[in-house]
Design an enzyme around this catalytic site. Structure first.
Site, PDB file in Angstrom:
ATOM      1  CG  ASN A   7      -1.684   1.273   1.397  1.00 42.33           C
ATOM      2  OD1 ASN A   7      -1.779   2.064   0.466  1.00 42.33           O
ATOM      3  ND2 ASN A   7      -2.255   1.481   2.573  1.00 42.33           N
ATOM      4  CE  LYS A   9       0.093   3.465   4.777  1.00 45.19           C
ATOM      5  NZ  LYS A   9       0.001   3.623   6.192  1.00 45.19           N
ATOM      6  CG  HIS A  85      -5.851   1.816   4.881  1.00 48.27           C
ATOM      7  ND1 HIS A  85      -5.405   2.832   5.693  1.00 48.27           N
ATOM      8  CD2 HIS A  85      -4.858   0.903   4.823  1.00 48.27           C
ATOM      9  CE1 HIS A  85      -4.172   2.539   6.091  1.00 48.27           C
ATOM     10  NE2 HIS A  85      -3.814   1.376   5.579  1.00 48.27           N
ATOM     11  CD  GLU A  87      -3.067   5.595   6.605  1.00 50.91           C
ATOM     12  OE1 GLU A  87      -2.975   5.656   5.373  1.00 50.91           O
ATOM     13  OE2 GLU A  87      -2.201   5.047   7.325  1.00 50.91           O
ATOM     14  CD  GLU A 154      -3.767  -2.758   7.052  1.00 50.08           C
ATOM     15  OE1 GLU A 154      -2.592  -2.955   6.725  1.00 50.08           O
ATOM     16  OE2 GLU A 154      -4.392  -1.731   6.775  1.00 50.08           O
ATOM     17  N   GLY A 160       1.999   1.743  10.829  1.00 50.86           N
ATOM     18  CA  GLY A 160       2.998   2.814  10.734  1.00 50.86           C
ATOM     19  C   GLY A 160       3.678   3.144  12.043  1.00 50.86           C
ATOM     20  CB  SER A 196       4.588  -2.544  12.101  1.00 49.65           C
ATOM     21  OG  SER A 196       4.067  -1.271  12.432  1.00 49.65           O
TER      22      SER A 196
END
Ligand code: PEP
Length: 234
Positions: A7, A9, A85, A87, A154, A160, A196
């Site tokens: 991904n 981003k 996702h 985000e 996730e 992250g 991660s």
């Protein structure tokens, strides 16, 4: 065979993607490699690498300035799209019901949705991890589907952050998701772990039962970081 999905981003350029595709073309692997990249890169020739978008509109067309539809993504030749996702849930207000609507549009347009579920730190600390995961799957995944989908677990607090859950926590989450999918008639749906993942922990994570591969953010941007994840399993 595992699924290794990146991904990107809001990072990189078309030139970066072309270089990554070139670097990956020399890698011997039985794994399925997917790169989910910004919309502007989706028309790139990608050989055996599957390309995907990172979101789509929940509308088919019309006065939704700045949005991109499932049909538009499919028309680029892309095969996948990440939906829900962390985000997008955090910054764009995606909920399980909007995720489900987007996943239905993805499927209707021939895309394979990579549907993300996972708990926030507050939900984890409140002891709600399993409840959030199960409701995430039941409410985000469309019913009565006969085309492939992919689920990504996730843990949102770990994305992250350089943090990962314990192997037992990952195993418990993936077992719950697998059982829930079986109950929904979607036995055998691949379930990825994401958050991660690095070359140093990928093999261990992918040896956990019901982990069908990984969704990789930061470590998918450079081939020196991504290739060791791909070659850590076969
Ligand atoms: C992600 O954003 O989907 C992700 C897994 O990020 P990272 O690998 O950087 O934690």
């Amino acid at each position: 065979m595992k699924i290794i999905a990146g991904n990107w981003k809001m990072n990189g350029t078309k030139q970066n993607l072309e270089k990554m595709i070139q670097d990956l073309s020399n890698v011997e692997t039985n794994n399925k490699i997917i790169l989910c990249v910004p919309f502007t890169m989706l028309c790139t020739e990608s050989g055996k690498i599957g390309l995907g978008a990172q979101d789509i509109s929940m509308h088919t067309h019309g006065a939704y300035t700045g949005e991109i539809s499932a049909q538009m993504v499919a028309a680029t030749g892309a095969k996948y799209v990440i939906i829900g996702h962390s985000e997008c849930r955090q910054y764009h207000g995606d909920t399980n019901s909007t995720v489900r609507a987007k996943a239905e549009l993805a499927i209707a347009n021939g895309l394979i949705p990579i549907i993300c579920v996972g708990e926030t730190m507050d939900e984890k600390q409140a002891g709600k991890t399993m409840e959030i995961i199960e409701s995430g799957v039941r409410e985000s995944v469309p019913s009565d589907i006969s085309t492939p989908i992919i689920i990504a677990y996730e843990p949102r607090w770990a994305i992250g952050a350089g943090l990962t859950p314990t192997s037992t926590e990952i195993a418990d989450a993936h077992t719950l998701i697998a059982n829930t999918l079986t109950d929904m008639g979607l036995d055998g749906t691949p379930i990825l772990y994401g958050a991660s993942v690095k070359g140093t922990n990928a093999a261990e994570i992918m040896s956990i039962p019901n982990v069908g591969g990984v969704l990789v953010g930061g470590a998918s941007l450079k081939s020196d970081d991504f290739i060791p994840i791909i070659t850590s399993v076969n």
